[in-house]
Write an enzyme that holds these catalytic residues in place. Structure first.
Site, short mmCIF file in Angstrom:
data_model
loop_
_atom_site.label_atom_id
_atom_site.label_comp_id
_atom_site.label_asym_id
_atom_site.label_seq_id
_atom_site.Cartn_x
_atom_site.Cartn_y
_atom_site.Cartn_z
N SER A 245 -78.89 -22.77 18.94
CA SER A 245 -80.13 -22.69 18.07
C SER A 245 -81.33 -23.46 18.67
CB SER A 245 -79.64 -23.06 16.74
OG SER A 245 -79.46 -24.47 17.01
N LYS A 246 -82.43 -23.05 18.15
CA LYS A 246 -83.71 -23.37 18.30
C LYS A 246 -83.65 -24.82 17.99
CE LYS A 246 -86.80 -20.47 16.38
NZ LYS A 246 -87.43 -19.35 16.29
N ARG A 247 -83.02 -25.12 16.99
CA ARG A 247 -82.84 -26.63 16.57
C ARG A 247 -82.38 -27.70 17.73
NH1 ARG A 247 -79.96 -27.66 12.64
NH2 ARG A 247 -78.97 -25.44 12.54
N ASN A 249 -81.74 -26.59 21.13
CA ASN A 249 -81.88 -26.45 22.29
C ASN A 249 -83.22 -25.46 22.57
OD1 ASN A 249 -80.02 -26.74 24.58
ND2 ASN A 249 -78.51 -26.24 23.15
#
Ligand code: GLU
Length: 489
Positions: A245-247, A249
């Site tokens: 996930s963006k959060r 990585n």
């Protein structure tokens, strides 16, 4: 085997994602191994979330990485009349129907099921409305979604190239929505129509789609179309094993390139997310992958996005670059005036030599400004403690003597003899037991460490001889004199 045709179906709802590249890479390699074709199809039916900007970023990003395709780019948004035709066919054959249930009704039913611990499922209420009545209500302007009439069939079974036999109880599948209306078909429906019309032989995609596969198979069966082969790739995971996930990585390819990861390294690393060879080798070019990859060796378990490994692979790829290639790659990371002006001031040869001195050590191109600053900035700032090194037996006295004696030896080398080899010889001779100098009998490090510190002002840098050679006599002696000031100050 029938002709292999695979597809890249990105949704242009954000910049090119590393997970998308991994899926496309596997498709690319598989197609190339079988002399197959690759269809590029932008799944842009979600009008609110799809943007032109993402589309361009995805297409140019893939091309830049060498992940190419055959023929034109297809846009689902331009294929609405085709989907409409097939939706009408299913409605006519009563394999699909209009559902007029309101949001509130559906929500009440969902909550009721939740209360008795059952998964959400459409009740089938509108399935009972006759075709004639449906048509009349739609004609009168009533809004309804189109649902697929899921047959009470045998279990749905398919052979997945990675997961083996997958079996789903058809009873678990309700009458799912395939279109919001005739002009707004949804993912599962469009994908089946396209994969059929584009003669896709192999659907290779992320495991997050495996729950869609049985629904898609039911649609193929409703049309009596040939069902493609499937391969569902393992999920990519954050280091804590949650789904990437963006959060946690960076997920956009551009972010990795901007940090100084090479595209070859990124591809190589992505190929290893869920696949390996039978031997230890981990370094693969796209050509190597075409030779070595096999879908059958793709793992079932999730693949952790291991940044330490990416960094390692990147270092290997950087070291493979020739000095000229490395210089070109480094250019965009050395745009600070320190480097742009320093390069003019000290010359191209100096710039190139400095780059080569740190080439081997570079794992990511954005490390370069830190590695190279001291080559170009003459007023070094460091504290005298940097000279002291317990293991190498360098204390204050040793450091002072080293700089003093070192300076004397170096002053004795003429400008024309100033090269790495001569410098090395002169310094090492002075250390040898037989010479009458005050440093004789010292360990190499006792002389070389303080000199290196004075030349670089850094705890890590290329070696003393290389630095002396690249800086030339005048700049080297200037730095050594300054080192003595630091030691005395
Ligand atoms: N557009 C879908 C996605 O980006 C493609 C899914 C598929 O491969 O069927 O996830």
């Amino acid at each position: 085997m029938t002709e292999v045709i695979v597809r890249y179906p990105p949704s242009p709802t954000g910049p090119l994602h590393v997970g998308t590249v991994r899926v496309m890479l596997y498709n690319y390699v598989f197609a190339k191994q079988h002399n197959g074709k690759i269809v590029m199809r932008l799944e842009d039916t979600d009008r609110e979330r799809s943007t032109k900007e993402s589309e361009e970023n995805i297409l140019s990003g893939l091309k830049n990485m060498g992940i190419t395709w055959d023929g034109e780019v297809h846009y689902q948004s331009k294929r609405i009349p085709i989907y409409r035709k097939y939706l009408e066919q299913l409605l006519n054959e009563e394999k699909a129907y209009y559902c007029f249930c309101t949001k509130e009704e559906l929500e009440t039913e969902r909550l009721r099921l939740e209360g008795v611990k059952l998964p959400p499922r459409y009740s089938g209420k509108c399935a009972k409305i006759s075709k004639e009545e449906q048509e009349m209500r739609v004609k009168k302007g009533e809004k309804g979604v189109i649902r697929f009439r899921t047959p009470e069939s045998e279990p749905i079974i398919f052979e997945d190239h990675i997961r083996g036999k997958v079996e789903i109880n058809a009873k678990e599948i309700d009458d799912f929505v395939i279109a919001k209306n005739l002009d707004e078909p949804l993912y599962n429906f469009c994908v089946v129509v396209d994969d059929h019309e584009m003669n896709i032989s192999h659907v290779i995609r992320g495991e997050d789609h495996i729950s869609n596969t049985p629904k898609q198979i039911l649609i193929y069966e409703a049309f009596s179309w040939k069902i493609p082969e499937f391969a569902h790739l393992p999920l990519i995971l954050n280091e804590d094993k949650s789904k990437l996930s963006k959060r946690k990585n960076k997920v956009s390819v551009d972010d990795y390139l901007a940090e100084g990861y090479l595209k070859e390294a990124l591809l190589n690393f992505l190929a290893l997310l869920g696949w390996n060879t039978s031997d230890e080798n981990e370094i693969f070019s796209l050509e190597d992958l075409i030779r070595e990859f096999s879908l059958e060796r793709v793992h079932k378990g999730g693949a952790v996005f291991d940044l330490a490994k990416l960094l390692h692979v990147n270092g290997v790829w950087i070291r493979k670059k020739t000095p000229e290639e490395f210089k070109n790659l480094a250019e965009q990371f050395l745009q600070d005036p320190i480097f742009v002006e320093g390069r003019k001031k000290y010359g191209e040869k100096f710039y190139e030599t400095a780059l080569e001195l740190v080439h081997e050590r570079t794992k990511k191109l954005n490390e370069l400004p830190d590695f190279l600053r001291f080559f170009f900035v003459d007023d070094l700032k460091y504290s005298k403690e940097l000279f002291f090194h317990e293991k190498m037996k360098v204390d204050e006295n040793v450091a002072k003597t080293a700089l003093e004696e070192g300076k004397k030896i170096l002053e004795g080398i003429s400008e024309s003899d100033w090269n790495e080899e001569n410098i090395k010889e002169e310094l090492l001779v002075a250390l040898s037991e037989t010479s009458p100098s005050p440093i004789h009998g010292w360990k190499n490090g006792q002389l070389l460490w303080p000199l290196r510190v004075a030349l670089s002002g850094e705890a890590f840098s290329p070696g003393t001889f290389e630095l002396l050679a690249v800086f030339g006599k005048e700049r080297s002696l200037g730095r050594i004199e300054y080192g003595t000031l630091v030691l005395n100050g």
